[in-house]
Design a protein around this motif. Sequence first.
Motif, PDB file in Angstrom:
ATOM      1  N   GLU A  67     117.323 127.061  94.620  1.00  0.00           N
ATOM      2  CA  GLU A  67     117.614 128.091  95.617  1.00  0.00           C
ATOM      3  C   GLU A  67     118.899 127.758  96.377  1.00  0.00           C
ATOM      4  OE1 GLU A  67     115.589 130.292  99.479  1.00  0.00           O
ATOM      5  OE2 GLU A  67     114.492 128.674  98.492  1.00  0.00           O
ATOM      6  N   TRP A  68     119.066 126.471  96.742  1.00  0.00           N
ATOM      7  CA  TRP A  68     120.282 126.066  97.445  1.00  0.00           C
ATOM      8  C   TRP A  68     121.517 126.340  96.579  1.00  0.00           C
ATOM      9  CZ3 TRP A  68     124.128 122.544  96.362  1.00  0.00           C
ATOM     10  CH2 TRP A  68     125.050 122.325  97.386  1.00  0.00           C
ATOM     11  N   ILE A  69     121.434 126.046  95.284  1.00  0.00           N
ATOM     12  CA  ILE A  69     122.555 126.281  94.370  1.00  0.00           C
ATOM     13  C   ILE A  69     122.944 127.755  94.354  1.00  0.00           C
ATOM     14  CG2 ILE A  69     123.149 126.394  91.908  1.00  0.00           C
ATOM     15  CD1 ILE A  69     121.831 123.658  91.576  1.00  0.00           C
ATOM     16  N   ILE A  70     121.961 128.633  94.278  1.00  0.00           N
ATOM     17  CA  ILE A  70     122.241 130.074  94.252  1.00  0.00           C
ATOM     18  C   ILE A  70     122.989 130.496  95.512  1.00  0.00           C
ATOM     19  CG2 ILE A  70     121.158 132.364  94.374  1.00  0.00           C
ATOM     20  CD1 ILE A  70     118.944 131.143  92.502  1.00  0.00           C
ATOM     21  N   LEU A  71     122.556 130.025  96.657  1.00  0.00           N
ATOM     22  CA  LEU A  71     123.212 130.368  97.910  1.00  0.00           C
ATOM     23  C   LEU A  71     124.594 129.715  98.017  1.00  0.00           C
ATOM     24  CD1 LEU A  71     120.118 130.092 100.265  1.00  0.00           C
ATOM     25  CD2 LEU A  71     121.258 132.203  99.508  1.00  0.00           C
ATOM     26  N   GLU A  72     124.695 128.479  97.597  1.00  0.00           N
ATOM     27  CA  GLU A  72     125.967 127.754  97.660  1.00  0.00           C
ATOM     28  C   GLU A  72     127.030 128.429  96.798  1.00  0.00           C
ATOM     29  OE1 GLU A  72     128.544 124.636  98.964  1.00  0.00           O
ATOM     30  OE2 GLU A  72     126.655 125.420  99.743  1.00  0.00           O
ATOM     31  N   GLN A  73     126.640 128.945  95.648  1.00  0.00           N
ATOM     32  CA  GLN A  73     127.585 129.610  94.752  1.00  0.00           C
ATOM     33  C   GLN A  73     128.154 130.882  95.376  1.00  0.00           C
ATOM     34  OE1 GLN A  73     128.223 128.682  90.609  1.00  0.00           O
ATOM     35  NE2 GLN A  73     129.148 128.004  92.476  1.00  0.00           N
ATOM     36  N   LEU A  74     127.386 131.519  96.260  1.00  0.00           N
ATOM     37  CA  LEU A  74     127.884 132.716  96.931  1.00  0.00           C
ATOM     38  C   LEU A  74     129.042 132.381  97.861  1.00  0.00           C
ATOM     39  CD1 LEU A  74     124.537 134.525  97.800  1.00  0.00           C
ATOM     40  CD2 LEU A  74     126.183 135.164  96.028  1.00  0.00           C
ATOM     41  N   CYS A  75     128.909 131.306  98.621  1.00  0.00           N
ATOM     42  CA  CYS A  75     129.951 130.986  99.600  1.00  0.00           C
ATOM     43  C   CYS A  75     131.012 130.031  99.067  1.00  0.00           C
ATOM     44  CB  CYS A  75     129.345 130.455 100.899  1.00  0.00           C
ATOM     45  SG  CYS A  75     128.451 128.911 100.754  1.00  0.00           S
ATOM     46  N   CYS A  76     130.724 129.295  98.015  1.00  0.00           N
ATOM     47  CA  CYS A  76     131.686 128.341  97.442  1.00  0.00           C
ATOM     48  C   CYS A  76     131.775 128.542  95.927  1.00  0.00           C
ATOM     49  CB  CYS A  76     131.286 126.913  97.766  1.00  0.00           C
ATOM     50  SG  CYS A  76     131.284 126.547  99.533  1.00  0.00           S
ATOM     51  N   PRO A  77     132.359 129.663  95.491  1.00  0.00           N
ATOM     52  CA  PRO A  77     132.379 129.983  94.066  1.00  0.00           C
ATOM     53  C   PRO A  77     133.257 129.061  93.230  1.00  0.00           C
ATOM     54  CG  PRO A  77     133.709 131.555  95.272  1.00  0.00           C
ATOM     55  CD  PRO A  77     133.025 130.693  96.298  1.00  0.00           C
TER      56      PRO A  77
END
Length: 112
Positions: A67-77
């Motif tokens: 879940e953290w990875i999914i959110l992190e990819q949104l803000c740090c592509p």
Amino acid sequence: MSPENNQQAREVSPFSCNLSALDREQRKRHDFLAKDLFPKHLEIKELPDGYGFRFPNDRSLFTALSEWIILEQLCCPFLTLSLESQHDQGPIWLKATGEDGVKNFLRTELGI
């Protein structure tokens, strides 16, 4: 592929987090997960293009890291994030890598 298309395909996102990519609830969840999960790491391994974080093998931890990875990819592509569950109930590895400069960015952002 034409040189112009090849150039567009190779464009890399800037090394800055876009906090507006997450809504308020996503930001709260992202922050909670980061504060809850990263202290549980057992080891940090320096990689040629980033860092690896070893975690104990735990199903709920794996789910939360996903879940953290999914959110992190949104803000740090610009980050390449991978999650690996090793054989025979071995550890979980979260790897954060990327282009030149990402390693220094991670070191600063994560306090490594």
